[in-house]
Design a protein around this motif. Sequence first.
Motif, PDB file in Angstrom:
ATOM      1  N   LEU A 116      12.588  44.791  30.921  1.00 51.78           N
ATOM      2  CA  LEU A 116      10.944  44.669  30.643  1.00 51.78           C
ATOM      3  C   LEU A 116      11.022  45.985  29.867  1.00 51.78           C
ATOM      4  N   ILE A 117      10.594  47.075  31.193  1.00 52.13           N
ATOM      5  CA  ILE A 117       9.986  48.433  30.209  1.00 52.13           C
ATOM      6  C   ILE A 117      11.250  49.270  29.225  1.00 52.13           C
ATOM      7  N   THR A 118      12.573  49.068  29.742  1.00 51.31           N
ATOM      8  CA  THR A 118      13.672  49.711  29.271  1.00 51.31           C
ATOM      9  C   THR A 118      13.568  49.097  27.743  1.00 51.31           C
ATOM     10  N   GLU A 119      13.096  47.413  27.779  1.00 52.79           N
ATOM     11  CA  GLU A 119      13.276  46.989  25.977  1.00 52.79           C
ATOM     12  C   GLU A 119      11.866  47.352  25.433  1.00 52.79           C
ATOM     13  N   LEU A 120      10.991  47.373  25.868  1.00 55.84           N
ATOM     14  CA  LEU A 120       9.726  47.731  25.462  1.00 55.84           C
ATOM     15  C   LEU A 120       9.897  49.500  25.653  1.00 55.84           C
ATOM     16  N   THR A 121      10.170  49.799  25.459  1.00 57.48           N
ATOM     17  CA  THR A 121      10.453  51.609  25.214  1.00 57.48           C
ATOM     18  C   THR A 121      11.609  51.267  23.924  1.00 57.48           C
ATOM     19  N   PHE A 122      12.484  50.957  23.775  1.00 57.69           N
ATOM     20  CA  PHE A 122      13.361  51.262  22.840  1.00 57.69           C
ATOM     21  C   PHE A 122      12.597  50.009  22.061  1.00 57.69           C
ATOM     22  N   LEU A 123      11.592  49.230  22.086  1.00 59.29           N
ATOM     23  CA  LEU A 123      10.729  48.806  21.005  1.00 59.29           C
ATOM     24  C   LEU A 123      10.164  49.616  20.412  1.00 59.29           C
ATOM     25  N   GLY A 124       9.395  50.574  21.713  1.00 58.98           N
ATOM     26  CA  GLY A 124       8.052  51.224  21.115  1.00 58.98           C
ATOM     27  C   GLY A 124       9.349  52.535  19.970  1.00 58.98           C
ATOM     28  N   GLU A 125      10.057  52.889  19.666  1.00 59.78           N
ATOM     29  CA  GLU A 125      10.790  54.048  19.511  1.00 59.78           C
ATOM     30  C   GLU A 125      11.312  53.565  18.066  1.00 59.78           C
ATOM     31  N   LYS A 126      11.327  52.262  17.730  1.00 60.15           N
ATOM     32  CA  LYS A 126      11.759  51.822  16.594  1.00 60.15           C
ATOM     33  C   LYS A 126      10.613  52.515  15.482  1.00 60.15           C
ATOM     34  N   VAL A 127      10.929  52.484  14.388  1.00 61.07           N
ATOM     35  CA  VAL A 127       9.307  52.336  13.281  1.00 61.07           C
ATOM     36  C   VAL A 127       9.866  52.129  11.811  1.00 61.07           C
ATOM     37  N   TYR A 128       8.487  51.179  11.951  1.00 63.07           N
ATOM     38  CA  TYR A 128       8.480  49.636  11.019  1.00 63.07           C
ATOM     39  C   TYR A 128       7.818  50.172  10.110  1.00 63.07           C
ATOM     40  N   PHE A 129       8.164  49.705   8.735  1.00 67.99           N
ATOM     41  CA  PHE A 129       7.309  49.911   6.709  1.00 67.99           C
ATOM     42  C   PHE A 129       6.744  48.774   7.029  1.00 67.99           C
ATOM     43  N   LYS A 130       5.320  49.506   6.838  1.00 73.23           N
ATOM     44  CA  LYS A 130       4.362  48.531   6.995  1.00 73.23           C
ATOM     45  C   LYS A 130       3.974  47.578   8.280  1.00 73.23           C
ATOM     46  N   LEU A 131       4.195  47.975   9.603  1.00 67.90           N
ATOM     47  CA  LEU A 131       3.696  47.399  10.503  1.00 67.90           C
ATOM     48  C   LEU A 131       3.073  45.804  10.921  1.00 67.90           C
ATOM     49  N   LYS A 132       3.984  44.961  11.404  1.00 66.87           N
ATOM     50  CA  LYS A 132       2.633  43.864  11.198  1.00 66.87           C
ATOM     51  C   LYS A 132       3.511  43.548  12.794  1.00 66.87           C
ATOM     52  N   ARG A 133       2.362  43.747  13.481  1.00 64.42           N
ATOM     53  CA  ARG A 133       1.661  43.635  15.227  1.00 64.42           C
ATOM     54  C   ARG A 133       2.027  42.355  15.337  1.00 64.42           C
ATOM     55  N   ASP A 134       1.747  40.966  15.048  1.00 64.80           N
ATOM     56  CA  ASP A 134       1.594  39.565  15.805  1.00 64.80           C
ATOM     57  C   ASP A 134       3.488  39.233  15.760  1.00 64.80           C
ATOM     58  N   PRO A 135       4.181  39.638  15.012  1.00 68.21           N
ATOM     59  CA  PRO A 135       5.629  39.350  15.679  1.00 68.21           C
ATOM     60  C   PRO A 135       6.505  39.582  16.253  1.00 68.21           C
ATOM     61  N   ILE A 136       5.639  41.313  16.541  1.00 71.41           N
ATOM     62  CA  ILE A 136       5.654  41.713  17.793  1.00 71.41           C
ATOM     63  C   ILE A 136       5.336  41.367  18.590  1.00 71.41           C
ATOM     64  N   ILE A 137       4.263  40.860  19.216  1.00 75.25           N
ATOM     65  CA  ILE A 137       3.336  40.716  20.287  1.00 75.25           C
ATOM     66  C   ILE A 137       3.630  39.667  20.935  1.00 75.25           C
ATOM     67  N   LYS A 138       4.052  38.570  19.794  1.00 78.05           N
ATOM     68  CA  LYS A 138       4.784  36.980  19.718  1.00 78.05           C
ATOM     69  C   LYS A 138       6.547  37.266  20.500  1.00 78.05           C
ATOM     70  N   GLU A 139       7.271  38.406  20.364  1.00 80.35           N
ATOM     71  CA  GLU A 139       8.334  38.430  20.531  1.00 80.35           C
ATOM     72  C   GLU A 139       8.436  39.091  21.726  1.00 80.35           C
ATOM     73  N   VAL A 140       7.559  40.027  22.008  1.00 79.97           N
ATOM     74  CA  VAL A 140       7.602  40.876  23.629  1.00 79.97           C
ATOM     75  C   VAL A 140       6.980  39.438  24.518  1.00 79.97           C
ATOM     76  N   THR A 141       6.241  38.538  24.454  1.00 75.60           N
ATOM     77  CA  THR A 141       5.935  37.051  24.914  1.00 75.60           C
ATOM     78  C   THR A 141       7.362  36.133  25.594  1.00 75.60           C
ATOM     79  N   GLN A 142       8.080  36.500  24.367  1.00 75.44           N
ATOM     80  CA  GLN A 142       9.327  35.862  24.729  1.00 75.44           C
ATOM     81  C   GLN A 142      10.248  35.889  25.086  1.00 75.44           C
ATOM     82  N   LEU A 143      10.866  37.430  25.336  1.00 69.10           N
ATOM     83  CA  LEU A 143      11.361  38.643  25.680  1.00 69.10           C
ATOM     84  C   LEU A 143      10.679  38.185  27.517  1.00 69.10           C
ATOM     85  N   ILE A 144       9.431  38.559  27.833  1.00 69.63           N
ATOM     86  CA  ILE A 144       8.974  38.091  29.175  1.00 69.63           C
ATOM     87  C   ILE A 144       8.959  36.910  29.452  1.00 69.63           C
TER      88      ILE A 144
END
Lengths: 373, 80
Positions: A204-232
Amino acid sequence: MNDMIAIAIAFKILQFGVPWILLILFAYMVFCHPEKVQKWSVLFWKIVRYFWREAEKYIIANDIEGRVNDFSKNMSKELVNFEPIGVQIQWVKDGEDRDHFFRDNKLIIRMREHKNQDKNFVYASMVFISKYVLRKVKKYISKSQKESIDLYIAKRLYNREKARVLDEFFEDFFALKIDANKKIATLIEQYHVIDKVGLFFPALITELTFLGEKVYFKLKRDPIIKEVTQLIKYLENYANRELGDEKTPLVFEGIYCRCGIMIIAKRFKVIQIGDIEPYVKYIKKLLERKIEDIYLIGPDYEKNLKFIDEISYKLQEEMGLQKYHHKKYKSRIIIHGERKEVDTCLVLLRSREILRYYDEEYQNKYIEASTES
Amino acid sequence: MLRKTLKAVHDDDLKKLLQSLELHEKIVNEQLRCKFCKTIITLDNLHSIFPQSGNIQLVCSNPDCIKQLYNFLREDTDLL
């Protein structure tokens, strides 16, 4: 500087009548495990305290630094891409006036006498955890997800301490937060379940670390938060899986997180057939589906370890996967309705074709579509 | 290991610090309040202080206020 003086004095004292081997051992501990030396030095400073009031600060600082830094160092063994960060207590100096205070622009936390050291430790370490621990992980996730991770990490830290420290933490933070906030309570329960099978840090923390290393053009938080919920949820389902169950999904195909668990455990396949090809073929299919991280998980006995190593080696050679992590740990899996502890091995392999930058075109194509659905 | 600094003041030096920050008298006269819960700050319940927009903010030792402080720190501040 004063720590170095104390170490030099201790070294000088030890030189009289102490075998050289012990001196070398002491020097090794000072340079390679300073956090452990700090923890031990608290006893020394408590004796000095009887003669010198200022030793109070050395007791408090060494105790907090030793314990937090030791924990941070241990965390680095459980996580990939994690550079441990330590804490250093800096006492306010005599010249701290208003001008200096505003120029410095820093929080000053109050420390009480060392008789209240458990409280000092809990409060100081919570500040540290909130600000510095797993910053990459907390970059894009929701407020509840951040808070719950901090609370869970803190609980892990205090579990190693005396019962009084855990009581202090539970009373002042943990219980209150769980009672007041349903989202945080649910998340912590999920982490607890995922941790039972040993995957809280390594997956879990490893996947979230990898997620934190990615870069987004015009970051949209909601889809990321939703996906993290699904990952958990995905990892929670895996943790609640009964041995032999083939229905629980083992692959997570999100937009940002794409990982798969490959269980290598069927004795007749490993020992009697011994053919790695079906596993390799299946993982190749996952890679074609752009799965980035493959977790090979299986029981830790000699033939199985050898089998896992062979699969891992073949995938590295033929598909160019990188071996990121190799860990042995105790896992409590469900066998016939009850959790039983088994020795487990995990190997994390990572694809070289990882999407690191989510450009505008990609986001418009995949993320807009997903948010609409 | 990279180490991050956490600034602290011991109880023995608290009065001196508050005097140099011109806060001691105000605290004794119960003129200052916690940033988060607005309770009156005393020498006993003071937990931490930090600068914000030219003012000195004080946080009391109520666990809820301490939690709010952590949430505040978690966001992108340079206070540590």
